[in-house]
Design an enzyme around this catalytic site. Structure first.
Site, PDB file in Angstrom:
ATOM      1  N   GLY A  94     -36.514  14.860  13.305  1.00 10.55           N
ATOM      2  CA  GLY A  94     -35.991  14.897  11.951  1.00 10.55           C
ATOM      3  C   GLY A  94     -35.498  13.528  11.518  1.00 10.55           C
ATOM      4  O   GLY A  94     -35.280  12.628  12.337  1.00 10.55           O
ATOM      5  N   CYS A  95     -35.316  13.367  10.204  1.00 13.19           N
ATOM      6  CA  CYS A  95     -34.900  12.064   9.678  1.00 13.19           C
ATOM      7  C   CYS A  95     -33.475  11.719  10.100  1.00 13.19           C
ATOM      8  O   CYS A  95     -33.223  10.624  10.625  1.00 13.19           O
ATOM      9  CB  CYS A  95     -35.048  12.039   8.162  1.00 13.19           C
ATOM     10  SG  CYS A  95     -34.274  13.426   7.289  1.00 13.19           S
ATOM     11  N   TYR A  96     -32.536  12.646   9.910  1.00 14.30           N
ATOM     12  CA  TYR A  96     -31.160  12.378  10.347  1.00 14.30           C
ATOM     13  C   TYR A  96     -31.088  12.168  11.865  1.00 14.30           C
ATOM     14  O   TYR A  96     -30.434  11.220  12.329  1.00 14.30           O
ATOM     15  CB  TYR A  96     -30.243  13.532   9.951  1.00 14.30           C
ATOM     16  CG  TYR A  96     -29.862  13.606   8.493  1.00 14.30           C
ATOM     17  CD1 TYR A  96     -29.275  12.532   7.833  1.00 14.30           C
ATOM     18  CD2 TYR A  96     -30.042  14.787   7.773  1.00 14.30           C
ATOM     19  CE1 TYR A  96     -28.894  12.618   6.503  1.00 14.30           C
ATOM     20  CE2 TYR A  96     -29.670  14.888   6.447  1.00 14.30           C
ATOM     21  CZ  TYR A  96     -29.090  13.808   5.805  1.00 14.30           C
ATOM     22  OH  TYR A  96     -28.704  13.904   4.490  1.00 14.30           O
TER      23      TYR A  96
END
Length: 346
Positions: free
Chosen positions: A149-151
């Site tokens: 995921g990006c986070y």
């Protein structure tokens, strides 16, 4: 040349994959798939790619997709890949999944945080978590890669060196993250309405965000003990970018120079992690449009805390760029093949 198929080509991550793969020397974008725009030209959805020779959007058919592509990217909402990927994998396809369906090793954790049924356990066990800087050996030759995921990408690149050091209380992590609106996808809702988000900033999914267990899982794997993270995401009125400010309570006296050397050693030879000079404060604008993660580390001797700043472009390093980096590793090419080496500025 390898043949690449992209499922979800009409979304932001899908069209970002096309932008990056258009300059890749070993790739042909052979097939594009969409459940909502079958038969259309992608240029009618995204006019900025109308000049580029792309196939028309096709229907999703696992048997044909497996036969027609050497690797399939799934840029789909949660839940789609859990059903489609096993069909592709059983037919011998190689899959890079940009959704969250294969990131968590525990089906029960997925059920709890994503509020839906997980992928079959057989494939959860075989999926490789594609944090390229830390799992390159496992990604090489893998059949199924779960793109982070990006986070979690920004948070894990910031924290894994410290998690491995044993210098920080593993239950003390606080991750404050701020993201541009493109992370919410292309769907229209009040939550991403211009009038609602412009000139404003707000937290969301406090203590409930589905990326929390992903961050904890990978810190625990790399650190060798259970790590607990207090993660709070925020939405800011910009298109791209993530800034993570992470805090950990030191369990021993450590100098800033020691922490900086720890990170220099951890990321030596890793082309997409740039360790900033002591005292610097990286900005999202400085990685815009690129696959870089810029990191700076700080020690507050007064409070006994270490503070790590991390910035990425959420659409590139946080999604499509890291997926291309993982594809490069899968096929034995250098990490940076086909990826832009200079960010956009201003």
């Amino acid at each position: 040349m390898i043949r690449v198929g992209i499922v979800g080509a009409t979304g932001y991550s899908g069209v970002e994959l096309i932008r990056l793969l258009a300059g890749h020397p070993h790739v042909q974008v052979a097939n594009l798939y969409s459940s909502s725009a079958e038969g259309e030209a992608l240029g009618s959805v995204f006019p900025h790619v109308q000049h580029y020779p792309l196939p028309h959007l096709s229907a999703i058919d696992a048997e044909r997709m497996s036969a027609d592509n050497d690797v399939v990217f799934l840029a789909t909402p949660a839940g789609v890949s859990a059903e489609l990927s096993p069909q592709l994998l059983k037919r011998g396809a190689r899959v890079i999944d940009l959704s969250g369906d294969f990131r968590l090793a525990s089906g029960e954790l997925y059920r709890r945080w994503y509020k839906r049924e997980p992928a079959p356990g057989e494939w959860l066990n075989r999926a490789v978590y594609g944090l390229a800087e830390w799992n390159a050996e496992q990604v090489t030759g893998a059949q199924l890669v779960a793109n982070p995921g990006c986070y979690p990408t920004a948070a894990l690149l910031a924290l894994i060196p410290l998690a491995q050091s044993g210098w920080v209380n593993p239950r003390s992590w606080i991750v404050d993250a701020k993201s541009g609106v493109s992370g919410a996808g292309r769907g229209v809702s009040q939550g991403v309405h211009f009038s609602e988000i412009n000139e404003s900033i707000h937290a969301y999914k406090v203590a409930q965000h589905q990326h929390t267990p992903e961050i904890e899982q990978e810190l625990s794997r790399k650190g060798g003990v259970e790590h607990v993270v207090q993660f709070t995401p925020h939405l800011v009125p910009m298109t791209r970018g993530i800034l993570v400010t992470a805090y950990g309570q030191l369990e021993r006296a450590v100098r800033a120079d020691d922490v900086h050397q720890l990170y220099r050693s951890a990321y030596e030879g890793k082309p997409f992690v740039r360790l900033r000079k002591p005292g610097s404060h990286p900005r999202t604008k400085e990685v815009y449009g690129s696959n870089y993660c810029d990191i700076s580390v700080h020690v507050d001797e007064r409070t006994g805390r270490v503070i790590v700043l991390s910035v990425i472009d959420n659409m590139v390093k946080g999604a499509a760029g890291q997926a291309v980096q993982n594809m490069n590793l899968m096929f034995g090419w250098p990490d940076a093949t086909g990826l832009p080496l200079v960010p956009l500025f201003p």
